[in-house]
Design an enzyme around this catalytic site. Structure first.
Site, short mmCIF file in Angstrom:
data_model
loop_
_atom_site.label_atom_id
_atom_site.label_comp_id
_atom_site.label_asym_id
_atom_site.label_seq_id
_atom_site.Cartn_x
_atom_site.Cartn_y
_atom_site.Cartn_z
CG ASP A 335 57.99 42.18 60.13
OD1 ASP A 335 57.49 41.06 59.91
OD2 ASP A 335 57.30 43.21 60.27
CG ASP A 587 54.42 46.12 60.13
OD1 ASP A 587 55.61 46.47 60.29
OD2 ASP A 587 53.74 45.57 61.03
CG ASP A 591 59.61 46.88 57.10
OD1 ASP A 591 60.77 46.51 57.33
OD2 ASP A 591 58.69 46.79 57.93
CG ASN A 655 42.56 17.55 16.73
OD1 ASN A 655 42.87 16.37 16.58
ND2 ASN A 655 41.82 17.98 17.72
CG ASN A 680 38.87 25.96 19.03
OD1 ASN A 680 39.80 25.35 19.52
ND2 ASN A 680 38.76 27.28 19.09
CG ASP A 684 39.21 26.53 23.60
OD1 ASP A 684 40.02 25.66 23.95
OD2 ASP A 684 39.46 27.41 22.77
#
Length: 863
Positions: A335, A587, A591, A655, A680, A684
């Site tokens: 708007d 708003d 709308d 791997n 692992n 990670d």
């Protein structure tokens, strides 16, 4: 007054209240027209609980339980128990510790993310206007109790199930409950009814006030409401977004690959006459290694960190995934008032059709405003009119208001009956073209007067009048008006709007203004802010264009002027069908339809309840600059998530291929299950800091979307590449260093973990790392910590427990050489892969552009 001891809802919620007179309902609820005393309201709330359907409490146990939904983790845990029962307690203990650490990392980040989400939801709470002890106040929605008297105004959400006490042309949209799109007229009269749709004296929680106003008493709250009963029987989980679907598809892809590896490893172990338990442990460790266990934690860490950063910039999101949706926006429909302009609407002047000043016109128009004598108003224009009228004469001198019809977005006018000295007078104000269409005669100079006002960017209302004997505005339809003149208002452009538009342009976002104002007013503002690309379409233009031709028309449009709510929603819907990701900022009540249709609905904290309810993102400050920041943040989060995906798709895959291949010809396992899981876990854990990483400017300039083809290509290039260097390492361990099982395990553990960690620096950017793209400090430190741990673990006191032993210096030097060569080759492979992807996409992009250009001239159908 004391509230009754029991306020249980009737067995048929709403029907009993609807059939009883309003006075009787108030008495039964222990209330009165002046509302409940504060003390009684607090006592009732303590007894019946808050007026909410879901508490925003975060359960640590529930989050912890979700960590064990992974079938591989559960199976590995079961296998660990079996290993311990068979006497292999050392490996079982090591694996259990690693599993606990892995689950703990996921729990910590997901729990913190949920707490962030809960805080955001609490900050987005709605309020209600309630009468307590005879005074009007605003209270949080969850503070309402049965017996509270509430005020209902247009655009507000009905805060609970209520019995109407007073109705001023009150209409409610109940499509949420009944599916019927037409608003329902509400009355204070008792109604005998069997269904929700027939209970005209009741309004229900979650429905919307579509027109008029009223006063009502709360009869049921929370789970005792009709909406609460429906919600209890429905699956209220949010629908899956494209981002979440992409994550799921990627996880499924790796799970399939992992399943194939597990089966092949177990079969190989059986053929080589190895222990079935040992083979199963190794195969499951491989499966865990290839599965991105911490992908949800990486995503939630990124999203929650982004949510906190956005909250500091006054942007609140209803769901964390909305941040990623923000990043996908490439068209923003917004708007004008308060976004591109200051939103401080001031009355400038009132003139007759001939251009002469008409001060009395201000008084006439201000008198149309309901409650004007008391200083109230129904909108920014009315507020400005009342202020201007008070400077001319006292508010008490305004003509008496007999009846009024609020502004209607379809008719684009408001009407009122005034008690003038000469009798009743119908006054109509609104969009000039709408008022002029009802006037019998329009002086020729009126067009020039109006054009001059619009040319200077003024917002203009036209005012017309007609004498009448009617007692209601509804009885004056079709009455011919006399043009009284015009009212001009100023709303200058925001000083920071031009910079915000430039920032959005740099992000590849096209901005379209959707406004109810006259096209010339919108064009003046757009020109002042440098928004010069594209033309203008009016609501009438949209109605003349069919859906097949509308996409081409909207492609070059920068302004949608004089559009109704339905026309805004249609434009958004058509743009979405073109494959665009649409953000809509609004708003008002008008709308809400477009907010629902948009991919990302954006509203502000001061918006109407219906707009805030329809939005995905709430701005505490109406500013395009914070939207631009949100879009950039969403793209950064997506870019960092994709980095983790590419890393998991390459290093983990490589791997695991190496491990599976080596297990076929080695007389021992290439790595122990506990070593695979530890590797692992360490890797990670370092990747949780990927959320802090810097993102290349090119990744933020345009939205990025999931491309599983690119992920598969990346996996098929980098996985075998990593595996090739692993196999070379195997050959040196066996042929040069004559490694036994323990030394082999130790050498490959170090080499695999170091290469897996350091290749992150290559994969994280499309350009040359360090020279043209530096990693964030947390990411760099976490990767160095993993490398340090990998090198030191074989020399630590834990080495014998982990099945490791110290490495000779010559082997360490060999590993260092292999790592350096791998990083150099990986950089070359990355460059070649991205260059090939761009070459593949370029003809496709050219073809799409040619098709779009041809379609604009009617030479081809749009894709």
């Amino acid at each position: 007054m004391t509230a009754p001891s029991s306020l249980a809802a009737p067995s048929e919620p709403g029907e009993d209240w609807a059939a009883r007179p309003a006075a009787e309902v108030l008495a039964a609820l222990g209330s009165s027209p002046s509302g409940l005393p504060d003390a009684d309201a607090e006592d009732i709330r303590a007894r019946v609980g808050p007026n909410s359907l879901a508490a925003h409490r975060v359960s640590a146990w529930r989050v912890l339980g979700r960590q064990f939904r992974n079938a591989v983790l559960v199976l590995l845990l079961i296998t660990t128990v079996i290993a311990a029962a068979l006497g292999d307690t050392t490996d079982a203990a090591i694996i259990l510790v690693i599993l606990v650490a892995s689950v703990g990392l996921g729990f910590f980040d997901e729990y913190r993310a949920e707490r962030t989400t809960a805080r955001l939801r609490d900050a987005l709470g709605h309020t209600a206007v309630v009468v307590r002890g005879g005074s009007v106040r605003v209270v949080p929605l969850d503070a309402l109790v049965p017996g509270d008297v509430v005020e209902l105004t247009m655009g507000a959400l009905v805060p609970a199930d209520v019995r109407i006490l007073v109705s001023h042309d009150l209409e409610c949209d109940e499509s949420l409950l009944t599916g019927e799109s037409a608003p329902v007229t509400k009355t204070a009269e008792p109604v005998q009814a069997r269904s929700i749709a027939d209970r005209a004296s009741m309004a229900y929680m979650g429905t919307t006030v579509a027109a008029g106003a009223g006063t009502a008493v709360v009869t049921s709250t929370g789970h005792g409401t009709e909406l609460g009963r429906m919600a209890a029987s429905l699956d209220t989980a949010a629908p899956e977004t494209a981002f979440q679907a992409g994550l799921r598809h990627f996880s499924v892809l790796l799970m399939i690959v992992g399943a194939v590896l597990v089966v092949s490893i177990v079969v190989t172990g059986v053929l080589l006459h190895r222990s079935l338990l040992e083979s199963m442990l190794f195969a499951l460790a491989i499966a865990v290694g290839i599965t991105p266990q911490l992908l949800p934690a990486v995503v939630t860490t990124s999203l929650s960190a982004g949510a906190r950063r956005l909250a500091r910039q006054h942007v609140l999101v209803k769901r964390l995934v909305c941040i990623e949706d923000l990043g996908n926006i490439d068209v923003l429909v917004t708007d004008k008032t308060g976004t591109l302009t200051d939103g401080r609407i001031d009355f400038e002047r009132s003139i007759g059709p001939d251009g002469a000043d008409r001060p009395d016109l201000v008084v006439l128009a201000a008198a149309m405003t309901p409650d004007a004598a008391g200083g109230g108003s129904t909108g920014a224009l009315d507020t400005a009119l009342v202020r201007a009228a008070s400077r001319i004469l006292l508010a008490a001198a305004l003509p008496a208001l007999v009846d009024a019809t609020p502004f209607d977005h379809e008719r684009r006018t408001a009407a009122a009956l005034l008690a003038a000295a000469s009798g009743r007078l119908l006054v109509v104000k609104g969009a000039p073209e709408a008022v002029l269409a009802r006037c019998a005669e329009v002086p020729p100079e009126a067009a020039d007067t109006l054009a001059e006002l619009l040319h200077h960017g003024a917002r203009v209302l036209a005012v017309g009048s007609a004498p009448t004997t009617a007692t209601r505005c509804a009885d004056t339809e079709g009455l011919t008006l006399r043009l009284e003149g015009f009212l001009a208002f100023t709303d200058p452009p925001r000083t920071d709007a031009a910079a915000s538009l430039a920032r959005l342009h740099d992000l590849g976002v096209r901005v379209v203004i959707a406004t109810g104002d006259h096209p010339l007013v919108a064009q003046t503002v757009a020109d002042a802010l440098g928004l010069v690309d594209g033309g203008t379409l009016t609501g009438d233009d949209l109605d003349r264009i069919d859906d097949a031709s509308l996409p081409a028309a909207l492609a070059d449009t920068r302004i949608l002027a004089r559009v109704t709510p339905q026309q805004k929603a249609r434009a958004v819907r058509v743009l979405r069908k073109e494959g665009r990701t649409i953000g809509f900022l609004g708003d008002g009540v008008n709308d809400s339809l477009a907010l629902h249709e948009a991919d990302v609905g954006i509203s502000v904290d001061s918006a109407t309840d219906v707009a805030k309810n329809a939005a995905d993102v709430i701005l505490l400050e109406k500013d395009l600059g914070v939207i631009a920041a949100g879009i950039a943040e969403g793209r950064r989060i997506f870019a960092n998530t994709i980095k983790y995906v590419f890393m998991a798709a390459s290093s983990n895959f490589g791997n695991m291929i190496s491990a599976a291949a080596a297990s076929a010809f080695l007389p021992f396992l290439p790595m122990l299950p506990s070593q695979i899981l530890l590797s692992n876990l360490l890797y990670d854990a370092s990747q949780l800091s990927i959320a802090t990483d810097r993102v290349d400017a090119a990744a933020v300039r345009a939205p990025s979307r999931w491309d599983m083809g690119a992920v598969r290509r990346f996996m098929l290039v980098f996985g075998p590449l990593s595996s090739a260097f692993d196999l070379a390492m195997f050959a040196m361990l066996l042929g040069v260093f004559h490694a036994d099982a323990t030394l082999f395990h130790s050498g490959w553990f170090v080499e695999a973990l170091v290469t897996q960690a350091l290749v992150v620096l290559v994969i994280r950017t499309r350009v040359t790392p360090f020279f043209r793209s530096r990693p964030s400090t947390p990411l760099l430190l976490s990767l160095l910590a993993v490398v340090t741990a990998a090198v030191l673990l074989p020399y630590s006191p834990l080495a014998p427990v982990l099945g490791l032993e110290p490495l000779p210096v010559t082997l360490l030097a060999t590993i260092a050489l292999v790592v350096v060569l791998y990083l150099v080759v990986a950089e070359i492979a990355k460059w070649a892969l991205f260059r090939a992807d761009e070459a593949h996409r370029r003809p496709l992009h050219r073809r799409r552009r040619l098709i779009r250009s041809a379609a604009r001239f009617g030479l081809a159908a749009r894709p």
